[in-house]
Design a protein around this motif. Structure first.
Motif, PDB file in Angstrom:
ATOM      1  N   GLY A  88     -12.815 -51.225 -59.973  1.00 35.11           N
ATOM      2  CA  GLY A  88     -12.463 -50.083 -59.131  1.00 35.11           C
ATOM      3  C   GLY A  88     -12.727 -50.378 -57.668  1.00 35.11           C
ATOM      4  N   GLY A  89     -13.791 -51.145 -57.404  1.00 35.69           N
ATOM      5  CA  GLY A  89     -14.014 -51.717 -56.081  1.00 35.69           C
ATOM      6  C   GLY A  89     -14.342 -50.761 -54.960  1.00 35.69           C
ATOM      7  N   ARG A  90     -15.045 -49.637 -55.234  1.00 38.63           N
ATOM      8  CA  ARG A  90     -15.328 -48.687 -54.162  1.00 38.63           C
ATOM      9  C   ARG A  90     -16.198 -49.300 -53.066  1.00 38.63           C
ATOM     10  N   ARG A  91     -17.279 -49.966 -53.448  1.00 33.97           N
ATOM     11  CA  ARG A  91     -18.157 -50.571 -52.446  1.00 33.97           C
ATOM     12  C   ARG A  91     -17.456 -51.728 -51.723  1.00 33.97           C
ATOM     13  N   LYS A  92     -16.692 -52.502 -52.459  1.00 33.43           N
ATOM     14  CA  LYS A  92     -15.929 -53.586 -51.827  1.00 33.43           C
ATOM     15  C   LYS A  92     -15.004 -53.016 -50.749  1.00 33.43           C
ATOM     16  N   GLN A  93     -14.299 -51.948 -51.081  1.00 39.47           N
ATOM     17  CA  GLN A  93     -13.371 -51.349 -50.120  1.00 39.47           C
ATOM     18  C   GLN A  93     -14.105 -50.821 -48.905  1.00 39.47           C
ATOM     19  N   GLN A  94     -15.263 -50.192 -49.130  1.00 40.66           N
ATOM     20  CA  GLN A  94     -16.050 -49.681 -48.008  1.00 40.66           C
ATOM     21  C   GLN A  94     -16.474 -50.813 -47.083  1.00 40.66           C
ATOM     22  N   LEU A  95     -16.833 -51.954 -47.672  1.00 43.98           N
ATOM     23  CA  LEU A  95     -17.251 -53.103 -46.864  1.00 43.98           C
ATOM     24  C   LEU A  95     -16.072 -53.660 -46.073  1.00 43.98           C
ATOM     25  N   VAL A  96     -14.939 -53.817 -46.732  1.00 36.98           N
ATOM     26  CA  VAL A  96     -13.747 -54.356 -46.072  1.00 36.98           C
ATOM     27  C   VAL A  96     -13.308 -53.456 -44.917  1.00 36.98           C
ATOM     28  N   GLU A  97     -13.464 -52.156 -45.082  1.00 35.13           N
ATOM     29  CA  GLU A  97     -13.071 -51.218 -44.031  1.00 35.13           C
ATOM     30  C   GLU A  97     -13.896 -51.387 -42.756  1.00 35.13           C
ATOM     31  N   PHE A 130     -31.228 -57.038 -33.956  1.00 31.72           N
ATOM     32  CA  PHE A 130     -31.459 -58.385 -34.491  1.00 31.72           C
ATOM     33  C   PHE A 130     -30.215 -59.259 -34.340  1.00 31.72           C
ATOM     34  N   ILE A 131     -29.055 -58.701 -34.577  1.00 29.64           N
ATOM     35  CA  ILE A 131     -27.821 -59.475 -34.445  1.00 29.64           C
ATOM     36  C   ILE A 131     -27.581 -59.852 -32.990  1.00 29.64           C
ATOM     37  N   ASN A 132     -27.780 -58.922 -32.083  1.00 35.99           N
ATOM     38  CA  ASN A 132     -27.579 -59.201 -30.660  1.00 35.99           C
ATOM     39  C   ASN A 132     -28.546 -60.261 -30.146  1.00 35.99           C
ATOM     40  N   ALA A 133     -29.729 -60.313 -30.773  1.00 35.66           N
ATOM     41  CA  ALA A 133     -30.728 -61.315 -30.398  1.00 35.66           C
ATOM     42  C   ALA A 133     -30.516 -62.636 -31.141  1.00 35.66           C
ATOM     43  N   GLU A 134     -29.458 -62.696 -31.966  1.00 34.57           N
ATOM     44  CA  GLU A 134     -29.110 -63.889 -32.743  1.00 34.57           C
ATOM     45  C   GLU A 134     -30.238 -64.312 -33.671  1.00 34.57           C
ATOM     46  N   LYS A 135     -30.874 -63.314 -34.279  1.00 39.68           N
ATOM     47  CA  LYS A 135     -31.932 -63.573 -35.246  1.00 39.68           C
ATOM     48  C   LYS A 135     -31.399 -63.417 -36.664  1.00 39.68           C
ATOM     49  N   LEU A 136     -32.192 -63.840 -37.651  1.00 41.23           N
ATOM     50  CA  LEU A 136     -31.764 -63.826 -39.040  1.00 41.23           C
ATOM     51  C   LEU A 136     -31.782 -62.410 -39.611  1.00 41.23           C
ATOM     52  N   VAL A 137     -30.767 -62.092 -40.395  1.00 39.50           N
ATOM     53  CA  VAL A 137     -30.708 -60.818 -41.111  1.00 39.50           C
ATOM     54  C   VAL A 137     -30.342 -61.120 -42.560  1.00 39.50           C
ATOM     55  N   ALA A 138     -31.219 -60.698 -43.490  1.00 39.89           N
ATOM     56  CA  ALA A 138     -31.005 -60.962 -44.915  1.00 39.89           C
ATOM     57  C   ALA A 138     -30.917 -59.643 -45.659  1.00 39.89           C
ATOM     58  N   SER A 139     -29.791 -59.405 -46.309  1.00 38.57           N
ATOM     59  CA  SER A 139     -29.593 -58.135 -47.006  1.00 38.57           C
ATOM     60  C   SER A 139     -29.335 -58.367 -48.491  1.00 38.57           C
ATOM     61  N   VAL A 140     -29.705 -57.368 -49.284  1.00 40.05           N
ATOM     62  CA  VAL A 140     -29.518 -57.432 -50.729  1.00 40.05           C
ATOM     63  C   VAL A 140     -28.633 -56.274 -51.176  1.00 40.05           C
ATOM     64  N   CYS A 141     -27.686 -56.568 -52.044  1.00 39.04           N
ATOM     65  CA  CYS A 141     -26.870 -55.555 -52.711  1.00 39.04           C
ATOM     66  C   CYS A 141     -26.117 -54.685 -51.700  1.00 39.04           C
ATOM     67  N   VAL A 142     -26.250 -53.368 -51.798  1.00 34.58           N
ATOM     68  CA  VAL A 142     -25.436 -52.472 -50.973  1.00 34.58           C
ATOM     69  C   VAL A 142     -25.934 -52.335 -49.536  1.00 34.58           C
ATOM     70  N   SER A 143     -27.054 -52.962 -49.182  1.00 36.13           N
ATOM     71  CA  SER A 143     -27.486 -52.879 -47.782  1.00 36.13           C
ATOM     72  C   SER A 143     -26.520 -53.612 -46.854  1.00 36.13           C
ATOM     73  N   SER A 144     -25.632 -54.447 -47.422  1.00 40.94           N
ATOM     74  CA  SER A 144     -24.606 -55.062 -46.578  1.00 40.94           C
ATOM     75  C   SER A 144     -23.656 -54.008 -46.007  1.00 40.94           C
ATOM     76  N   LEU A 145     -23.566 -52.852 -46.670  1.00 40.88           N
ATOM     77  CA  LEU A 145     -22.751 -51.770 -46.111  1.00 40.88           C
ATOM     78  C   LEU A 145     -23.364 -51.260 -44.806  1.00 40.88           C
ATOM     79  N   SER A 146     -24.689 -51.290 -44.724  1.00 44.87           N
ATOM     80  CA  SER A 146     -25.357 -50.914 -43.475  1.00 44.87           C
ATOM     81  C   SER A 146     -24.986 -51.890 -42.365  1.00 44.87           C
ATOM     82  N   LEU A 147     -24.930 -53.178 -42.702  1.00 45.09           N
ATOM     83  CA  LEU A 147     -24.511 -54.175 -41.719  1.00 45.09           C
ATOM     84  C   LEU A 147     -23.099 -53.880 -41.243  1.00 45.09           C
TER      85      LEU A 147
END
Length: 207
Positions: free
Chosen positions: A133-142, A98-115
Motif C-alpha cells: 500500500g506504501g503510505r509511508r513510502k509515499q509520504q517520504l517521496v512527497e 545538524f544538517i546545516n552544520a554538515e554533521k551526522l544524522v542517523a534515523s531509524v524506521c519512520v523518523s526518516s519522515l521527520s527528516l
C-alpha cells in the motif's frame, strides 16, 4: 571525545532507542574513543510505545546543539502520538541545525519522515518503514526523497533505515562514521552481534 544527541519524541519505539544507548554505551566504555550519548526530549517525561515511561537526561531547549557531533533519531508509532512531537517545529529545527552544520544524522524506521518534513531529504536517497500500500513510502517521496527499498540507506552524512530490526546496524554504522570501521567491528565482536551477510543489505521490504 564524540558527543551524540539522541532526540526522543513522545511515543518512541523503546527497542530503537535501546540500540543507540547500548551500542554507543559499549563503544564509550570499550572503544578507541569515548562517545557520550545525551538523551533529550521536548518534555521531562515521555510515554513510549508499549507504555514504557522514559525520563530524558535533558530538555532539548536547554542544550547547545553546537556541542554535538551527531544526531540519533529513534522512530515510533502513530497511535502512541509519535508524530505530534516528531513533526513539531522544535524537532524539525534540530534536524535542520545538524544538517546545516554538515554533521551526522542517523534515523531509524519512520523518523526518516521527520527528516523529509524538515526539508533535508530533497534529492537524497532514503528509506522508511514500507508496507503493501506504501503510505509511508509515499509520504517520504512527497518530501523530495528518492525512496530506496533497502534495510539501511546512507546518503552522505544521513542514515535512514526501514524498521526496529535495523536499529542496531544503524548504531554500529554511526559508531563507524564517528570513529572507525575497525572500532565498530571491535564493539560488534565484544557485544556478540553477528555481522549480517551481504544479501541482507539488499533485501526489499515488500517482495
Amino acid at each position: 571525545m564524540k558527543k551524540v544527541l539522541m532526540l526522543l519524541a513522545n511515543g518512541i519505539e523503546p527497542m530503537e532507542m535501546a540500540a543507540f544507548t547500548d551500542i554507543l554505551g559499549w563503544a564509550d566504555l570499550l572503544g578507541e574513543e569515548n562517545i557520550q550519548l545525551v538523551m533529550a526530549g521536548l518534555r521531562p517525561e515521555i510515554t513510549s510505545t508499549f507504555d514504557v515511561i522514559i525520563r530524558p537526561n535533558k530538555l532539548l531547549a536547554d542544550l547547545d546543539l553546537d556541542e554535538f557531533d551527531a544526531l540519533a533519531l529513534p522512530g515510533g508509532f502513530e497511535p502512541s502520538g509519535f508524530y505530534d512531537e516528531a513533526l513539531s517545529q522544535p524537532y524539525l529545527d534540530t534536524i535542520k541545525h545538524f544538517i546545516n552544520a554538515e554533521k551526522l544524522v542517523a534515523s531509524v524506521c519512520v523518523s526518516s519522515l521527520s527528516l523529509g518534513r524538515a526539508g533535508v531529504l530533497n534529492n537524497r536517497k532514503a528509506t522508511i518503514y514500507h508496507q503493501v500500500g506504501g503510505r509511508r513510502k509515499q509520504q517520504l517521496v512527497e518530501t523530495g526523497a528518492e525512496f530506496i527499498d533497502r534495510p539501511i540507506v546512507r546518503d552522505g552524512n544521513v542514515i535512514t533505515s526501514s524498521g526496529p530490526g535495523t536499529a542496531s546496524e544503524v548504531a554500529f554504522l554511526l559508531v563507524e562514521m564517528l570513529t572507525s570501521k575497525s572500532n565498530a567491528l571491535t564493539i560488534r565482536k565484544v557485544m556478540r552481534f553477528p555481522t549480517p551477510d551481504a544479501q541482507w543489505y539488499h533485501t526489499a521490504q515488500v517482495e
